[in-house]
Design a protein around this motif. Structure first.
Motif, short mmCIF file in Angstrom:
data_model
loop_
_atom_site.label_atom_id
_atom_site.label_comp_id
_atom_site.label_asym_id
_atom_site.label_seq_id
_atom_site.Cartn_x
_atom_site.Cartn_y
_atom_site.Cartn_z
N VAL A 89 -5.16 -5.71 -0.56
CA VAL A 89 -5.10 -6.97 -1.31
C VAL A 89 -4.47 -8.00 -0.37
O VAL A 89 -3.49 -7.71 0.32
N GLY A 90 -5.04 -9.18 -0.31
CA GLY A 90 -4.50 -10.23 0.55
C GLY A 90 -5.08 -11.58 0.13
O GLY A 90 -5.92 -11.63 -0.77
N HIS A 91 -4.72 -12.65 0.75
CA HIS A 91 -3.87 -12.75 1.93
C HIS A 91 -2.68 -13.67 1.66
O HIS A 91 -2.00 -14.10 2.61
N ALA A 92 -2.44 -13.98 0.36
CA ALA A 92 -1.36 -14.92 0.03
C ALA A 92 -0.32 -14.31 -0.91
O ALA A 92 0.28 -15.00 -1.72
N LEU A 93 -0.12 -12.99 -0.78
CA LEU A 93 0.91 -12.35 -1.60
C LEU A 93 2.28 -12.97 -1.37
O LEU A 93 3.09 -13.11 -2.29
N HIS A 94 2.55 -13.35 -0.12
CA HIS A 94 3.86 -13.92 0.24
C HIS A 94 4.09 -15.28 -0.41
O HIS A 94 5.23 -15.73 -0.52
N LEU A 95 3.02 -15.94 -0.85
CA LEU A 95 3.14 -17.23 -1.50
C LEU A 95 3.12 -17.13 -3.02
O LEU A 95 3.83 -17.85 -3.72
N ARG A 101 6.94 -12.18 -2.18
CA ARG A 101 7.60 -13.37 -1.61
C ARG A 101 9.07 -13.07 -1.31
O ARG A 101 9.59 -13.43 -0.25
N CYS A 102 9.72 -12.41 -2.23
CA CYS A 102 11.15 -12.11 -2.09
C CYS A 102 11.42 -11.29 -0.83
O CYS A 102 12.35 -11.58 -0.06
N TYR A 103 10.58 -10.28 -0.58
CA TYR A 103 10.80 -9.43 0.59
C TYR A 103 10.36 -10.11 1.89
O TYR A 103 10.96 -9.90 2.94
N THR A 104 9.32 -10.95 1.81
CA THR A 104 8.83 -11.61 3.02
C THR A 104 9.84 -12.62 3.56
O THR A 104 10.07 -12.70 4.77
N PHE A 105 10.44 -13.37 2.67
CA PHE A 105 11.37 -14.42 3.09
C PHE A 105 12.83 -13.96 2.97
O PHE A 105 13.72 -14.75 2.70
N SER A 106 13.05 -12.68 3.21
CA SER A 106 14.40 -12.11 3.08
C SER A 106 15.24 -12.38 4.32
O SER A 106 14.73 -12.72 5.40
N ASP A 107 16.54 -12.20 4.18
CA ASP A 107 17.46 -12.38 5.31
C ASP A 107 17.15 -11.39 6.43
O ASP A 107 17.34 -11.70 7.61
N ARG A 108 16.69 -10.19 6.08
CA ARG A 108 16.36 -9.19 7.10
C ARG A 108 15.24 -9.68 8.00
O ARG A 108 15.28 -9.53 9.22
N VAL A 109 14.22 -10.26 7.39
CA VAL A 109 13.09 -10.78 8.17
C VAL A 109 13.54 -11.97 9.01
O VAL A 109 13.19 -12.10 10.19
N LYS A 238 -7.62 11.58 5.56
CA LYS A 238 -8.32 12.75 5.01
C LYS A 238 -7.37 13.66 4.24
O LYS A 238 -7.77 14.74 3.78
N SER A 239 -6.13 13.23 4.09
CA SER A 239 -5.13 14.06 3.41
C SER A 239 -5.16 13.80 1.91
O SER A 239 -5.95 13.00 1.40
N ASP A 240 -4.25 14.46 1.19
CA ASP A 240 -4.15 14.24 -0.26
C ASP A 240 -2.98 13.32 -0.60
O ASP A 240 -2.58 13.22 -1.75
N LYS A 241 -2.44 12.62 0.41
CA LYS A 241 -1.31 11.71 0.19
C LYS A 241 -1.68 10.29 0.64
O LYS A 241 -2.26 10.10 1.71
N SER A 242 -1.32 9.32 -0.18
CA SER A 242 -1.58 7.93 0.17
C SER A 242 -0.60 7.46 1.25
O SER A 242 0.40 8.14 1.53
N ARG A 243 -0.90 6.30 1.85
CA ARG A 243 -0.06 5.74 2.89
C ARG A 243 0.02 4.23 2.67
O ARG A 243 -0.52 3.43 3.40
N HIS A 244 0.73 3.86 1.60
CA HIS A 244 0.85 2.44 1.26
C HIS A 244 1.72 1.73 2.30
O HIS A 244 2.71 2.29 2.80
N ALA A 245 1.35 0.48 2.59
CA ALA A 245 2.13 -0.34 3.51
C ALA A 245 2.02 -1.80 3.09
O ALA A 245 1.02 -2.22 2.49
N TYR A 246 3.06 -2.56 3.42
CA TYR A 246 3.02 -4.02 3.24
C TYR A 246 3.13 -4.64 4.62
O TYR A 246 3.99 -4.25 5.42
N THR A 247 2.24 -5.57 4.92
CA THR A 247 2.25 -6.19 6.24
C THR A 247 2.05 -7.69 6.13
O THR A 247 1.36 -8.17 5.23
N PHE A 248 2.69 -8.41 7.03
CA PHE A 248 2.47 -9.86 7.10
C PHE A 248 2.63 -10.32 8.55
O PHE A 248 3.20 -9.62 9.38
#
Length: 282
Positions: A89-95, A101-109, A238-248
């Motif tokens: 899903v994309g490409h304006a989740l951060h907006l 949005r909260c995680y994208t514009f965090s102090d850590r980033v 090809k496994s039985d486990k998902s590999r979710h990720a968030y990227t920006f």
């Protein structure tokens, strides 16, 4: 980053934070379109529906849904449960999505961008990637700068594992040092306005030997920082486990040129927001 073209930051997010983002990602699967006009996302050469697709081109200021090729039948009807049908899903989740949005514009980033000496870091796109078990397609070897070309300072990708990423379920493979060889090809807006292809590559696909790549399995909560020029890929899950990720992706706006022929462009509803000055909550 200078040596290999990527940096692994462990424990970037806490387990509970990953779980909050996964819950948001699964909630998005319930909002996916139920029409026959489903857009498939694939990076494999020859499967380029999305390159002609206005749905893809117009996703810069929307939350748009891209399905796995294996999830749809010839009639574009889902062959699997909707919860495991999406590629991304994309490409304006951060907006547009308060949790992302909260995680994208965090102090850590912000702190990472300061470490990288960004003067005016701006977020240009964001994606939730599912890599579902059995369906999660291969992402062919590429450079992010091929799609988000900036000069002279390349973009940086933040790739955050929301679940353990293993060799079995499609972790990233990086070609260490490949960022030192420039941008190998670009995806650009087609100057031929009569063509059915809105986007074209400016040259053929480079061939990279498998021996150039190193698997980078990481645990849940790890962030991989990706130099825009480093070549990377991931295999079919090809496994039985998902590999979710968030990227920006973040670009430097100060004294840096964002190419006007990139597929994704800044717009009235999708400004490239300064990471240092944008609040986490609107």
């Amino acid at each position: 980053m200078e040596q290999d073209g990527y940096v692994v930051l462990e424990d970037f997010l806490r387990p509970a934070e990953c779980e909050e983002l996964v819950a948001a990602g699964l909630e998005l699967t319930k909002q996916a379109p139920d029409s026959t006009e489903k857009s498939i996302f694939s990076t494999i050469e020859g499967e380029r529906q999305q390159l002609k697709d206005s749905y893809f081109l117009e996703s810069n200021d929307k939350i748009s849904f891209f399905f796995e090729a294996g999830a749809l039948g010839s009639d574009s009807k889902l062959q699997v449960d909707p919860s495991v049908s999406l590629n991304k899903v994309g490409h304006a989740l951060h907006l547009l999505h308060p949790i992302f949005r909260c995680y994208t514009f965090s102090d850590r980033v912000k702190a990472v961008c300061q470490e990288l000496n960004f003067l005016e870091p701006s977020v240009v796109q964001s994606m939730y990637i599912y890599k579902n078990p059995g369906l999660g397609g291969e992402v062919s070897a590429h450079q992010d700068a091929s799609y988000l070309y900036t000069d002279p300072i390349p973009p940086i990708g933040f790739w955050i594992a929301l679940e353990d990423a293993t060799v079995q379920n499609g972790c990233l493979w990086m070609a260490p040092g490949s960022h030192k060889s420039g941008v190998h090809r670009r995806l650009i807006r087609n100057p031929d306005k009569q063509s059915k292809e809105a986007l074209i590559y400016d040259r053929g696909a480079p061939v990279y030997p498998q021996s150039a790549f190193t698997a980078v399995p990481v645990s849940k909560g790890t962030c991989i920082l990706i130099h825009g020029n480093v070549v990377h890929k991931s295999a079919h899950n090809k496994s039985d486990k998902s590999r979710h990720a968030y990227t920006f992706h973040v670009i430097e706006k100060h004294n840096n040129n964002y190419s006007p022929d990139n597929w994704l462009q800044e717009g009235k509803n999708a400004p490239f927001m300064n990471l240092y000055t944008t609040p986490q909550i609107e």
